[in-house]
Design a protein around this motif. Structure first.
Motif, short mmCIF file in Angstrom:
data_model
loop_
_atom_site.label_atom_id
_atom_site.label_comp_id
_atom_site.label_asym_id
_atom_site.label_seq_id
_atom_site.Cartn_x
_atom_site.Cartn_y
_atom_site.Cartn_z
N ILE A 149 3.22 8.42 1.94
CA ILE A 149 2.13 7.77 1.21
C ILE A 149 1.92 6.35 1.72
CG2 ILE A 149 1.43 6.88 -1.04
CD1 ILE A 149 1.07 9.87 -0.76
N ALA A 150 3.00 5.63 2.04
CA ALA A 150 2.88 4.25 2.53
C ALA A 150 2.07 4.21 3.82
CB ALA A 150 4.27 3.66 2.75
N PHE A 151 2.35 5.12 4.75
CA PHE A 151 1.64 5.09 6.03
C PHE A 151 0.25 5.71 5.91
CE2 PHE A 151 6.10 4.78 7.52
CZ PHE A 151 5.97 3.59 8.23
N LEU A 152 0.07 6.68 5.00
CA LEU A 152 -1.27 7.24 4.80
C LEU A 152 -2.20 6.21 4.16
CD1 LEU A 152 -0.44 10.88 3.64
CD2 LEU A 152 -1.55 10.20 5.76
N LEU A 153 -1.65 5.39 3.27
CA LEU A 153 -2.44 4.31 2.68
C LEU A 153 -2.89 3.33 3.75
CD1 LEU A 153 -3.56 2.79 0.23
CD2 LEU A 153 -1.30 1.79 -0.11
#
Length: 363
Positions: free
Chosen positions: A32-36
Motif C-alpha cells: 500500500i505504501a508504494f502503491l500510494l
C-alpha cells in the motif's frame, strides 16, 4: 493448508496461522505504501511534473515519511463530537478492510488444487459481501460523530453510493458464480486455468458469452470506482462541495486509518477483478502439466508474480481514471447505477443462467 495446520497440534498450528496473518499484513502494508506513491506519481506525470522526489531515492520513502508525520501529530477531537464513536469509526473501517483480505488467494499452492490464502472459505464470495456491507458503517459513524454538517452530508452520500453500486457488483459476481458453479475463490481461479482464452473477461471457451462477460468486467471496474469513492465518483469527498467529506474533522492517526482503509479497499477491488475475470494467478499462456507437477515452487512464485502484475495494471487504470475523467454530478451517479448498471447486470444474469442451464457448462 488447513490439514497441515491441524497436523501441527494445538500449540504450533495456531502460531503458524498467526505468523501467516502477520506476514500477509506486513506485505500488504508495504505494498500500500508504494502503491500510494505510484498513485501520486501517475497523477503528477499526467500534469507533467515530477511528483514526490525528495525523500529517499526517486521519492521512494515519501509514504513512510507521511506515515511518521501522521503518527506523531496530535489527535484533535472536536468539542461537540461523540468521542467514543469518533475514534471507533476509523478503527472499524481499517479493520474491516484488512479482514476482507483473509479470503483472497494470491498464488497456487505446491499441492494440486491448493492456494496461498489465509482462509480458503467455500463461501468466500459471501464473506466478502458481508465485510463490504459492514464497511459503510465506519464512514457513517465518522460522519455522524463529528457533529458537523459537512461530514454528515458526506457520510450520507457515501452510504447511498456504496449501497447502490454493491447491487450491481453483486449481480456481476453472480454471472461468474454461475459459470464456475462455486463460491470458493480458489475454485474460480482454477476454473480459468489454460491461458488468456479461458479467462472470464474474454470467455473464448464459451464464445457467445464474450458479448456478456466483457461488459460485465467493465461494469465491475466502474462500480469498483464508485464503491471505493474514487474519481470520477468521489462525491462523498468532493473538496469543492463538502471540504473533505466525512473525514473533514479528522487528522493525525485517525485520518491515516481512514486513508489506509480506502486504499486497502481499492487494491481489494483490483484483486477481485483479477480473480473473477483475469485468471487470478494464471499467466496468459499455460505452463504445461508436467512443468507444474515437477516445479511446484517455481509455479507458485510465477503465479504470485502474475497476480501482483495484474493488480498493478488495474491500479494504474484506477489512477489514470482519476487523472482524465471529470467528476459526475450526484444525480448522474445515481442514474448510472440504478438505471443502467442494475438492469444490464440483471439481463446478464438471465443470459448466463440460461446458457449454463441449457448447455451445462459449469466446470
Amino acid at each position: 493448508m488447513s490439514n497441515y495446520v491441524e497436523s501441527l497440534g494445538q500449540f504450533w498450528g495456531p502460531l503458524l496461522v498467526l505468523g501467516q496473518i502477520a506476514l500477509f499484513t506486513l506485505v500488504l502494508l508495504l505494498s500500500i505504501a508504494f502503491l500510494l506513491l505510484l498513485d501520486r506519481k501517475v497523477w503528477a506525470a499526467v500534469m507533467m511534473r515530477k511528483g514526490p522526489n525528495v525523500v529517499g531515492p526517486f521519492g521512494l520513502m515519501q509514504s513512510f515519511a507521511d506515515f511518521g508525520k501522521f503518527l506523531l501529530k496530535e489527535i484533535v477531537i472536536p468539542a461537540g463530537a461523540n468521542k467514543t464513536v469518533f475514534l471507533i469509526a476509523p478503527i472499524l473501517t481499517c479493520t474491516l478492510a484488512f479482514a476482507a483480505w483473509a479470503a483472497i488467494p494470491v498464488a497456487p499452492g505446491t499441492a494440486s488444487g491448493t492456494s496461498w490464502v489465509i482462509s480458503n472459505l467455500n463461501v468466500g464470495v459471501l464473506y466478502l459481501f458481508a465485510i463490504s456491507s459492514l464497511g459503510v458503517y465506519g464512514i457513517i459513524m465518522g460522519g455522524w460523530a463529528s457533529n458537523s454538517k459537512y461530514p454528515f452530508l458526506g457520510a450520507l452520500r457515501s452510504a447511498a453510493q456504496m449501497v447502490s453500486y454493491e447491487v450491481s457488483i453483486g449481480f456481476v459476481i453472480v454471472t461468474v458464480i454461475l459459470l464456475v458453479g462455486s463460491m470458493n475463490l480458489t475454485d474460480i481461479v482454477n476454473a480459468q486455468e489454460g491461458g488468456i482464452w479461458t479467462w472470464h473477461a474474454f470467455s473464448f471457451q464459451h464464445f457467445p458469452l464474450i458479448i456478456v462477460m466483457f461488459p460485465m468486467f467493465i461494469i465491475f471496474f466502474v462500480s469498483a470506482l464508485a464503491e471505493t469513492n474514487r474519481p470520477p465518483f468521489d462525491l462523498p469527498e468532493a473538496e469543492s462541495e463538502l471540504v473533505a467529506g466525512y473525514q473533514v474533522e479528522y487528522g493525525s492517526t485517525p485520518y491515516l486509518l481512514f486513508m489506509l482503509g480506502e486504499y486497502l479497499n481499492i487494491v481489494l477491488m483490483c484483486a477481485l477483478m483479477t480473480i473473477l475475470f483475469l485468471g487470478g494467478w494464471h499467466g496468459p499462456f499455460a505452463l504445461g502439466e508436467e512443468f507444474v507437477r515437477d516445479h511446484p515452487f517455481v509455479n507458485a512464485f510465477a503465479g504470485l508474480f502474475w497476480f501482483m502484475f495484474k493488480i498493478l495494471f488495474l491500479f494504474i487504470m484506477f489512477a489514470m481514471v482519476k487523472a482524465i475523467v471529470p467528476r459526475y454530478r450526484y444525480d448522474q451517479l445515481m442514474r448510472l447505477g440504478w438505471k443502467i448498471f442494475l438492469p444490464t447486470s440483471l439481463v446478464a444474469v438471465l443470459i448466463v443462467s440460461g446458457y449454463v442451464a441449457y448447455l451445462g457448462v459449469q466446470s
